[in-house]
Design an enzyme around this catalytic site. Structure first.
Site, mmCIF file in Angstrom:
data_model
loop_
_atom_site.group_PDB
_atom_site.id
_atom_site.type_symbol
_atom_site.label_atom_id
_atom_site.label_comp_id
_atom_site.label_asym_id
_atom_site.label_seq_id
_atom_site.Cartn_x
_atom_site.Cartn_y
_atom_site.Cartn_z
ATOM 1 N N ARG A 87 -2.663 -0.225 5.223
ATOM 2 C CA ARG A 87 -3.697 -1.010 4.420
ATOM 3 C C ARG A 87 -3.038 -2.439 4.456
ATOM 4 O O ARG A 87 -4.515 -3.315 4.174
ATOM 5 C CB ARG A 87 -4.034 -0.213 3.442
ATOM 6 C CG ARG A 87 -4.571 1.133 4.354
ATOM 7 C CD ARG A 87 -4.842 1.918 2.594
ATOM 8 N NE ARG A 87 -3.587 2.600 2.739
ATOM 9 C CZ ARG A 87 -3.347 3.915 1.826
ATOM 10 N NH1 ARG A 87 -5.119 4.066 0.748
ATOM 11 N NH2 ARG A 87 -2.596 4.023 1.450
ATOM 12 N N CYS A 102 1.033 -1.601 0.269
ATOM 13 C CA CYS A 102 0.030 -0.082 -0.233
ATOM 14 C C CYS A 102 0.582 1.118 -0.551
ATOM 15 O O CYS A 102 1.804 1.269 -0.792
ATOM 16 C CB CYS A 102 -0.587 -0.089 1.241
ATOM 17 S SG CYS A 102 -0.153 0.207 2.495
#
Length: 308
Positions: free
Chosen positions: A263, A258
């Site tokens: 994330r 990410c």
């Protein structure tokens, strides 16, 4: 006559099971997700340490009673010219000793972002072979939904001995060097950022260039949770359906990234812990690191807008 005896036995066993009360921290080792109703049973258990993984200002406004505060910067190695890199084994040991956490404790961690932040802590500890960590489904929102009490007191911490096992294999870790060698092979690379970041339309603060790693496909990490509602995980069937559309086998090698590996740590958790994918690696430096090096290849579809 036998069928009557069997029915009686089933009824007796059923009611016996209803009276069993779980009191040991070790019983939390079944699964890596815990809900708020179960959490309430363990708040006073000395071998359970509760970690509030939010920014300090949010923690001070109110947290689950007894929770210790940690944030991303506490588990980062600041020696790199870019942010977000995983803290060393020695850093984690020193940090947890000062937090009063023992090596045998069970850690329950929560946040306010659908377990995205919590999953980064899970990922770091899992790489160092510490497995007694659970993520609170729905985080502090789920706690407030059941009218759980909040506290503004900071727990008094007594230093302890916390040691990670020497034998760790970085199970879900991949470096930029190994990722570079994987380009063009049969490894599946998934970008878990937003569509605008993936396309190169948006450049977030901390990255040097906009775009994506060549050959990567896109799937936003937030698809696995009720992002605009409860912040809880969607059902197993719904999550599996999302990833089945990518036509990836559960034995395939998968690399996730990410902006800074947070994330994508959540997606690592979902794929490996919930769905049973066997070879899932999270790129630690992610786009922040990859974009820092001008000699590393990128793909880009758009004129870029910068976002702080």
């Amino acid at each position: 006559m036998n069928w009557k005896i069997n029915i009686i036995l089933i009824v007796v066993l059923f009611w016996s099971c209803q009276d069993v009360k779980v009191t040991k921290a070790n019983d939390l080792e079944i699964g890596s997700i815990i809900d708020v109703s179960t959490l309430k049973k363990y708040l006073d258990e000395p071998q359970v340490k509760l970690i509030d993984f939010r920014k300090k200002e949010d923690y001070r406004k109110g947290h689950i009673p007894g929770a210790i505060n940690l944030w991303r910067t506490d588990i980062e190695d600041a020696s790199f010219p870019y942010g977000g890199m995983m803290a060393s084994r020695q850093q984690i040991e020193s940090l947890f000793q000062n937090l009063g956490i023992n090596s045998e404790d069970t850690i329950i961690v929560y946040d306010d972002r659908g377990m995205c932040e919590s999953a980064r802590l899970w990922w770091v500890l899992k790489n160092y072979n510490f497995k007694n960590i659970k993520l609170l489904n729905g985080g502090i929102s789920a706690w407030m939904e059941i009218k759980g009490s909040l506290d503004t007191l900071t727990p008094v911490l007594k230093p302890t001995v916390f040691k990670l096992t020497e034998n760790h294999g970085m199970e879900h870790y991949i470096s930029k060097e190994n990722l570079l060698r994987s380009l063009g092979t049969n490894v599946t690379i998934i970008d878990t950022r937003s569509e605008d970041e993936f396309s190169g339309k948006l450049l977030k603060n901390g990255a040097k260039r906009a775009g994506r790693i060549p050959g990567s496909i896109h799937l936003d990490w937030a698809n696995s949770i009720d992002y605009h509602g409860s912040k809880k995980l969607k059902s197993y069937d719904d999550i599996e359906l999302i990833y089945n559309k990518l036509n990836i086998k559960k034995t395939d090698s998968i690399i996730l990234y990410c902006h800074s590996g947070v994330r994508s740590a959540h997606t690592t958790f979902v794929l490996s812990e919930l769905l049973g994918y066997e070879n899932v690696m999270n790129y630690d430096g992610s786009w922040t690191e990859w974009s820092h090096f001008d000699d590393l290849p990128i793909e880009n579809d758009h004129i870029t807008k910068t976002k702080n």
